[in-house]
Design a protein around this motif. Structure first.
Motif, mmCIF file in Angstrom:
data_model
loop_
_atom_site.group_PDB
_atom_site.id
_atom_site.type_symbol
_atom_site.label_atom_id
_atom_site.label_comp_id
_atom_site.label_asym_id
_atom_site.label_seq_id
_atom_site.Cartn_x
_atom_site.Cartn_y
_atom_site.Cartn_z
ATOM 1 N N ALA A 88 -0.824 2.377 3.017
ATOM 2 C CA ALA A 88 -1.135 0.944 3.145
ATOM 3 C C ALA A 88 -2.303 0.573 2.235
ATOM 4 O O ALA A 88 -2.280 -0.483 1.578
ATOM 5 C CB ALA A 88 -1.475 0.618 4.597
ATOM 6 N N ILE A 89 -3.299 1.444 2.158
ATOM 7 C CA ILE A 89 -4.481 1.149 1.326
ATOM 8 C C ILE A 89 -4.072 1.045 -0.146
ATOM 9 O O ILE A 89 -4.473 0.105 -0.846
ATOM 10 C CB ILE A 89 -5.566 2.224 1.534
ATOM 11 N N GLU A 90 -3.240 1.980 -0.605
ATOM 12 C CA GLU A 90 -2.797 1.928 -2.007
ATOM 13 C C GLU A 90 -2.040 0.636 -2.284
ATOM 14 O O GLU A 90 -2.238 -0.017 -3.315
ATOM 15 C CB GLU A 90 -1.921 3.146 -2.345
ATOM 16 N N ALA A 91 -1.170 0.262 -1.359
ATOM 17 C CA ALA A 91 -0.381 -0.963 -1.552
ATOM 18 C C ALA A 91 -1.284 -2.196 -1.568
ATOM 19 O O ALA A 91 -1.106 -3.108 -2.387
ATOM 20 C CB ALA A 91 0.660 -1.085 -0.432
ATOM 21 N N VAL A 92 -2.278 -2.218 -0.679
ATOM 22 C CA VAL A 92 -3.201 -3.364 -0.634
ATOM 23 C C VAL A 92 -4.014 -3.429 -1.924
ATOM 24 O O VAL A 92 -4.190 -4.510 -2.503
ATOM 25 C CB VAL A 92 -4.125 -3.273 0.603
ATOM 26 N N LYS A 93 -4.477 -2.275 -2.404
ATOM 27 C CA LYS A 93 -5.282 -2.258 -3.646
ATOM 28 C C LYS A 93 -4.487 -2.861 -4.799
ATOM 29 O O LYS A 93 -5.024 -3.600 -5.627
ATOM 30 C CB LYS A 93 -5.689 -0.822 -3.981
ATOM 31 N N THR A 94 -3.199 -2.554 -4.852
ATOM 32 C CA THR A 94 -2.348 -3.105 -5.914
ATOM 33 C C THR A 94 -2.232 -4.622 -5.775
ATOM 34 O O THR A 94 -2.275 -5.356 -6.765
ATOM 35 C CB THR A 94 -0.939 -2.467 -5.848
ATOM 36 N N ALA A 95 -2.132 -5.083 -4.527
ATOM 37 C CA ALA A 95 -1.951 -6.529 -4.302
ATOM 38 C C ALA A 95 -3.245 -7.310 -4.540
ATOM 39 O O ALA A 95 -3.207 -8.503 -4.867
ATOM 40 C CB ALA A 95 -1.446 -6.769 -2.877
ATOM 41 N N LEU A 96 -4.399 -6.656 -4.381
ATOM 42 C CA LEU A 96 -5.680 -7.372 -4.414
ATOM 43 C C LEU A 96 -5.961 -8.085 -5.734
ATOM 44 O O LEU A 96 -6.674 -9.097 -5.747
ATOM 45 C CB LEU A 96 -6.844 -6.402 -4.141
ATOM 46 N N ALA A 97 -5.410 -7.557 -6.831
ATOM 47 C CA ALA A 97 -5.718 -8.116 -8.152
ATOM 48 C C ALA A 97 -5.491 -9.622 -8.205
ATOM 49 O O ALA A 97 -6.231 -10.351 -8.878
ATOM 50 C CB ALA A 97 -4.864 -7.407 -9.194
ATOM 51 N N ALA A 98 -4.489 -10.099 -7.475
ATOM 52 C CA ALA A 98 -4.158 -11.526 -7.536
ATOM 53 C C ALA A 98 -4.992 -12.371 -6.563
ATOM 54 O O ALA A 98 -4.865 -13.596 -6.548
ATOM 55 C CB ALA A 98 -2.664 -11.704 -7.237
ATOM 56 N N PHE A 99 -5.827 -11.717 -5.745
ATOM 57 C CA PHE A 99 -6.549 -12.463 -4.700
ATOM 58 C C PHE A 99 -8.030 -12.065 -4.684
ATOM 59 O O PHE A 99 -8.450 -11.192 -3.911
ATOM 60 C CB PHE A 99 -5.897 -12.207 -3.328
#
Ligand code: SF4
Ligand code: SF4
Length: 443
Positions: A88-99
């Motif tokens: 979950a942390i890896e997936a969130v880190k990837t998503a964070l760039a846009a937010f």
């Protein structure tokens, strides 16, 4: 999106807190919040729902969180998560760039890290005072599935018709399923290959905060798990103690050792709840001192004192709940403005309970395994949709017996001027029955 528009959307799409409390989400949107927290603590033993959902829908959930933060004009949004939830942390880190407003904060692997008061302290260092709510320290907390529902309502126009539920314990194929509201536990268990033992107990909810129910219980917007256990399992034995028996046991066996108070997470955060003083009060008939009884209102019902701390097998949490319910029914409430706040204890870090130790104490090691996340569609022939699935007023039906409905259609609305949300058809079919509690839809 404007705050009023977002609130209206969430109410019309039937969104309530999916983590168990069921508070209507639109009513939590508050511009006094400078911080929004996504609660991915998932500290109930065995639970593996939120972390898998976050891994699979990281973009949608982080986007939903950012959307809420923007609507209430909060300065920041935080994903609060434990370091062991690596996927979950890896997936969130990837998503964070846009937010850019969203960051990650790591929680200790303790129980109950997901209790809002504990979560806020661990994430921001702010202490919510006894009797206060998170917004008093400028924070609002949202559950993972709730935020996914917010994203889907705003971006896809999808209403809440299904719930993610973990089926675990003595079942052939433990799974996390996305199921229609109003389906029975029996149907869920059958879908997972059936029970592996005869006459299991049905634990509805988590091992710490859940209740013993039955196979005929129905999935609502706040159902998060059903765990099948043998009738003689430690958890079942602890959760079926009657209050009158619990008092007799306390009278004969409470030695005032204080372990329940020393490990109480709310007491350690400076709140006046003191289970040892309460147990002493009831076991010694110390009715002339009302304080330990009135302080029961500051208990979070985390269950730690009863399920973990007390070596005598006594039931402080059950008795606290029973007393508090009795006091409330007589209109007796503490003056929360005068509640003592003794400050966060410096012993707190030595007295936190690791989830791994809790799993062993609860006798759950055998059931701790991978519980895969599946979105295979369940299509029951009939669902019984409760009109009262959340905090607030029951929904008012807008359909009548014999009407044909399509999945997702609004079947009940919230009463005007009252706290509540709309209800939507989980399946397509015909309205078979409407009473004061349910709308029954059949194919
Ligand atoms: S831990 Fe058990 S025995 Fe000790 S004070 Fe609390 S209720 Fe009594
Ligand atoms: S259930 Fe027990 S441990 Fe938890 S807050 Fe209440 S008194 Fe404290």
């Amino acid at each position: 999106m404007q705050l009023e528009m977002l609130a209206k959307t969430l109410q019309e799409h039937g969104i309530v807190g999916a983590g168990g409390a069921g508070f209507p989400t639109y009513a939590k949107l508050d511009q006094r919040a400078d911080t929004i927290i996504l609660n991915c603590a998932e500290c109930e033993p065995l639970f593996k729902v939120d972390r898998q959902m976050l891994e699979k829908y990281a973009f949608e959930i982080v986007s939903g969180l950012s959307l809420i933060a923007d609507a209430v004009e909060a300065e920041r949004a935080i994903v609060a998560i434990k370091p062991s939830y690596r996927g979950a942390i890896e997936a969130v880190k990837t998503a964070l760039a846009a937010f850019p407003k969203v960051t990650i904060s790591y929680l200790p692997e303790i129980y109950p890290a997901g209790d809002e008061v504990v979560l806020i302290y661990e994430t921001t260092g702010r202490a919510v005072k006894p009797g206060e709510i998170p917004i008093s320290v400028g924070v609002t907390v949202f559950n993972v599935e709730t935020v996914l529902n917010v994203y889907r309502a705003v971006n896809e126009g999808v209403s809440v018709t299904h719930k993610y539920v973990m089926v675990a314990g003595e079942v052939a194929t433990p799974s996390v399923l996305r199921v229609p509201l109003g389906i029975s536990m029996k149907e869920l268990v059958a879908h997972c290959g059936g029970a592996t033992i005869k006459e299991p107990a049905y634990l509805i909810g988590g091992p710490m905060t859940g209740k013993i129910g039955s196979s005929s219980d129905l999935v609502t917007k706040t159902t998060n798990a059903v765990i099948l256990l043998p009738q003689d399992h430690y958890i079942v034995q602890r959760k079926t103690v009657k209050a009158n028996i619990g008092i007799k046991r306390a009278m004969s066996a409470c030695c005032s050792c204080r372990m329940c108070t020393d490990l109480c997470p709310r007491n350690l955060l400076g709140h006046p709840i003191n289970p040892q003083a309460f147990m002493h009060g009831i076991s010694q008939n110390r009715v002339f001192d009302p304080k330990p009884f009135l302080d029961t209102f500051y208990c979070s019902q985390c269950g730690l004192c009863e399920m973990y701390s007390c070596m005598q097998g006594l039931s402080p949490a059950t008795l606290i709940d029973a007393y508090r319910t009795g006091l409330r029914s007589k209109g007796i409430l503490p003056n929360k403005e005068e509640a003592e706040f003794s400050g966060v204890s410096d012993k707190r870090k030595y007295r936190s309970v690791p989830v791994s130790r809790l799993v062993k104490r609860l006798g759950l090691t055998k059931y701790q395994k991978e519980i895969p996340f599946t979105e295979e569609e369940l299509t029951p022939k009939r669902v019984m949709v409760s009109l009262s699935q959340s905090i607030g007023a029951p929904a008012i039906p807008v359909v009548k017996k014999g009407d044909k409905v399509e999945a997702g259609m609004c079947i009940a609305v919230s009463p005007e001027e009252k706290l509540g949300v709309a209800l939507h058809a989980p399946i397509s079919g015909k309205i078979q029955e409407i009473n004061q509690q349910y709308i029954v839809i059949g194919k």
